[in-house]
Design an enzyme around this catalytic site. Sequence first.
Site, PDB file in Angstrom:
ATOM      1  N   LEU A 268      52.222  22.768  -6.437  1.00 52.49           N
ATOM      2  CA  LEU A 268      53.428  23.578  -6.288  1.00 52.49           C
ATOM      3  C   LEU A 268      53.502  24.596  -7.424  1.00 52.49           C
ATOM      4  O   LEU A 268      54.559  24.838  -7.986  1.00 52.49           O
ATOM      5  CB  LEU A 268      54.677  22.681  -6.294  1.00 52.49           C
ATOM      6  CG  LEU A 268      54.926  21.867  -5.024  1.00 52.49           C
ATOM      7  CD1 LEU A 268      56.181  21.016  -5.173  1.00 52.49           C
ATOM      8  CD2 LEU A 268      55.058  22.775  -3.787  1.00 52.49           C
TER       9      LEU A 268
ATOM     10  N   CYS B 180      36.445  26.102  -0.755  1.00 48.18           N
ATOM     11  CA  CYS B 180      36.879  25.162   0.292  1.00 48.18           C
ATOM     12  C   CYS B 180      38.097  25.623   1.088  1.00 48.18           C
ATOM     13  O   CYS B 180      38.000  25.812   2.299  1.00 48.18           O
ATOM     14  CB  CYS B 180      37.153  23.803  -0.323  1.00 48.18           C
ATOM     15  SG  CYS B 180      35.650  23.007  -0.922  1.00 48.18           S
TER      16      CYS B 180
ATOM     17  N   LYS C  80      16.381  26.484  -8.023  1.00 46.61           N
ATOM     18  CA  LYS C  80      17.387  25.490  -8.425  1.00 46.61           C
ATOM     19  C   LYS C  80      16.703  24.179  -8.821  1.00 46.61           C
ATOM     20  O   LYS C  80      17.030  23.575  -9.853  1.00 46.61           O
ATOM     21  CB  LYS C  80      18.342  25.258  -7.245  1.00 46.61           C
ATOM     22  CG  LYS C  80      19.623  24.580  -7.607  1.00 46.61           C
ATOM     23  CD  LYS C  80      20.569  24.524  -6.422  1.00 46.61           C
ATOM     24  CE  LYS C  80      21.579  25.645  -6.421  1.00 46.61           C
ATOM     25  NZ  LYS C  80      22.620  25.519  -5.391  1.00 46.61           N
TER      26      LYS C  80
HETATM   27  N1  LIG Z   1      32.599  22.662  -3.871  1.00 38.18           N
HETATM   28  C1  LIG Z   1      33.581  21.792  -3.710  1.00 38.18           C
HETATM   29  O1  LIG Z   1      34.474  21.664  -4.540  1.00 38.18           O
HETATM   30  C2  LIG Z   1      33.617  20.900  -2.483  1.00 38.18           C
HETATM   31  C3  LIG Z   1      34.501  19.810  -2.448  1.00 38.18           C
HETATM   32  C4  LIG Z   1      34.518  18.989  -1.334  1.00 38.18           C
HETATM   33  C5  LIG Z   1      33.689  19.262  -0.258  1.00 38.18           C
HETATM   34  N2  LIG Z   1      32.848  20.337  -0.296  1.00 38.18           N
HETATM   35  C6  LIG Z   1      31.962  20.561   0.844  1.00 38.18           C
HETATM   36  O2  LIG Z   1      30.650  20.121   0.485  1.00 38.18           O
HETATM   37  C7  LIG Z   1      29.666  20.964   1.086  1.00 38.18           C
HETATM   38  C8  LIG Z   1      28.775  21.553   0.025  1.00 38.18           C
HETATM   39  O3  LIG Z   1      29.548  22.373  -0.821  1.00 38.18           O
HETATM   40  P1  LIG Z   1      28.995  22.931  -2.208  1.00 38.18           P
HETATM   41  O4  LIG Z   1      30.111  23.656  -2.850  1.00 38.18           O
HETATM   42  O5  LIG Z   1      28.315  21.822  -2.931  1.00 38.18           O
HETATM   43  O6  LIG Z   1      27.896  23.972  -1.691  1.00 38.18           O
HETATM   44  P2  LIG Z   1      26.769  24.730  -2.526  1.00 38.18           P
HETATM   45  O7  LIG Z   1      26.563  26.022  -1.841  1.00 38.18           O
HETATM   46  O8  LIG Z   1      27.075  24.688  -3.972  1.00 38.18           O
HETATM   47  O9  LIG Z   1      25.462  23.813  -2.314  1.00 38.18           O
HETATM   48  C9  LIG Z   1      24.813  23.649  -1.095  1.00 38.18           C
HETATM   49  C10 LIG Z   1      23.325  23.483  -1.385  1.00 38.18           C
HETATM   50  O10 LIG Z   1      22.640  23.070  -0.193  1.00 38.18           O
HETATM   51  C11 LIG Z   1      21.342  23.652  -0.204  1.00 38.18           C
HETATM   52  N3  LIG Z   1      20.796  23.583   1.171  1.00 38.18           N
HETATM   53  C12 LIG Z   1      21.197  24.242   2.273  1.00 38.18           C
HETATM   54  N4  LIG Z   1      20.454  23.868   3.331  1.00 38.18           N
HETATM   55  C13 LIG Z   1      19.567  22.942   2.898  1.00 38.18           C
HETATM   56  C14 LIG Z   1      18.550  22.167   3.528  1.00 38.18           C
HETATM   57  N5  LIG Z   1      18.303  22.265   4.836  1.00 38.18           N
HETATM   58  N6  LIG Z   1      17.832  21.334   2.775  1.00 38.18           N
HETATM   59  C15 LIG Z   1      18.070  21.212   1.438  1.00 38.18           C
HETATM   60  N7  LIG Z   1      19.037  21.898   0.798  1.00 38.18           N
HETATM   61  C16 LIG Z   1      19.773  22.767   1.513  1.00 38.18           C
HETATM   62  C17 LIG Z   1      21.601  25.044  -0.734  1.00 38.18           C
HETATM   63  O11 LIG Z   1      20.410  25.642  -1.217  1.00 38.18           O
HETATM   64  C18 LIG Z   1      22.630  24.775  -1.826  1.00 38.18           C
HETATM   65  O12 LIG Z   1      22.007  24.564  -3.087  1.00 38.18           O
HETATM   66  C19 LIG Z   1      30.455  22.004   1.895  1.00 38.18           C
HETATM   67  O13 LIG Z   1      30.578  21.560   3.214  1.00 38.18           O
HETATM   68  C20 LIG Z   1      31.791  22.023   1.218  1.00 38.18           C
HETATM   69  O14 LIG Z   1      32.822  22.427   2.091  1.00 38.18           O
HETATM   70  C21 LIG Z   1      32.788  21.143  -1.397  1.00 38.18           C
END
Ligand SMILES: NC(=O)c1ccc[n+]([C@@H]2O[C@H](COP(=O)([O-])OP(=O)(O)OC[C@H]3O[C@@H](n4cnc5c(N)ncnc54)[C@H](O)[C@@H]3O)[C@@H](O)[C@H]2O)c1
Length: 434
Positions: free
Chosen positions: A253, A263, A35
């Site tokens: 709705l 999520c 990535k």
């Molecule tokens: N996707 C959404 O629309 C959204 C919206 C609001 C909140 N969230 C929350 O945000 C958080 C992230 O969601 P996302 O969709 O971006 O996830 P994602 O899976 O797209 O990205 C997470 C990233 O974190 C990296 N990662 C994991 N452990 C790591 C570490 N120790 N060091 C460095 N990198 C590491 C992974 O390799 C991955 O690329 C979650 O808790 C999710 O619930 C997501």
Amino acid sequence: MRLAVIGSGYVGLVSGACFADFGHDVVCVDKDEAKIAALRRGEIPIFEPGLDAIVAANAKQGRLSFTTDLASAVRGAEGVFIAVGTPSRRGDGHADLSYVYAAAREAAAALDGFAVIVTKSTVPVGTGDEVERIMREANPGADFEVVSNPEFLREGSAINDFKRPDRIVVGTTDARARALITEIYRPLSLNKPPLFFVDRRTSELIKYAANAFLATKITFINEIADLCEKVGGNVQDVARGIGMDNRIGGKFLHAGPGYGGSCFPKDTLALVKTGQDADAPLRIVETVVLVNDQRKRAMSKKVLAACGGSVRGKTVGLLGLAFKPNTDDMREAPSLALALALADAGAKLRVYDPEAMAQAKAHLPDAAFCRDAYDCASGAEALVIVTEWDMFRALDFRRLGEVMAAKTLVDLRNVYSAEDVRRRGFAYFGVGVA
Ligand SMILES: NC(=O)c1ccc[n+]([C@@H]2O[C@H](COP(=O)([O-])OP(=O)(O)OC[C@H]3O[C@@H](n4cnc5c(N)ncnc54)[C@H](O)[C@@H]3O)[C@@H](O)[C@H]2O)c1
């Protein structure tokens, strides 16, 4: 300001890019080497409208960089944002916090000077306390404050949501942390986003309560749609009729195949688990989780009915695979449960999505992946709109009629009016509409 963002997925990459666009100096970290290598080459690993331009512009101007070396990114940073995944833990449905804790532990060791550790990941109430404990244990001399700052952006409109949020919720009671966070978000003040300061636990709860409430709204209208089908009535008009009441509001709705995505499913489940552990069961959310789970697969019955009771040996085309339009995210997409149920019933599947084909291939090994909507409809007894991408809103029905085995449209997003479609000689099956 110097910021580090740990986790460069949907939330981390968008946050990092937007913070850089505000003028901050941002380093995005990920442990996924492929990535980071892609991002350094200027390739965006996800589909999110507008993100490529912001990343390219800020990388070029030297405000946004990418690394796998967490320590180097955190050293000297005033704000360290944790945006790693918090998926459902296998086995019990609690949020898996191992990525958050690993990131916190590693960040603690690299801290020098005061910094705010900002949890953007969605984490259960009390996680901030545990992050703080882990960090103090890892680096007893470090000077930091752990702050909760849940993210409310939506995939597909993430840049706009991040830059023009309804509110920015910040969980901290510490004056230094409050000042730093205010400074980080200051460039947004033109857009006048309310910074809403609360204590850390309350902030963590706000995120789950918001998602559970929205999931409840969707599930509520889905059940009203089922009732409309049984007793007669049009769910879209019911939704409009209740949504015009300001106390209810018209958003979320839209009746459909059930909520999916990265999520709502995991967050509703995690909140249910928190409630059970705390002896404050959330019966409404428990029911929402149950109803929604069953709904996705049950959508196959609509397709079966549209095909005269059976799909065995018949070809069915699925339009749209991502859990919603304008993203390539397949996590918990309703299309998956529907595709499996149809395959179980003996259907041959043809599928098409403008952006999620690569992600979907691993999940649907037996489906035929098609070039476009018309290729997908070719030889099909029924064409099913599963995800309402704009490009499916003005299909050429004459062309569809020429390639399909039977002129049948199952519209799980109520994109079309039944009357319009029937006038073109098609059988039409929507959700909660006659
Ligand atoms: N996707 C959404 O629309 C959204 C919206 C609001 C909140 N969230 C929350 O945000 C958080 C992230 O969601 P996302 O969709 O971006 O996830 P994602 O899976 O797209 O990205 C997470 C990233 O974190 C990296 N990662 C994991 N452990 C790591 C570490 N120790 N060091 C460095 N990198 C590491 C992974 O390799 C991955 O690329 C979650 O808790 C999710 O619930 C997501």
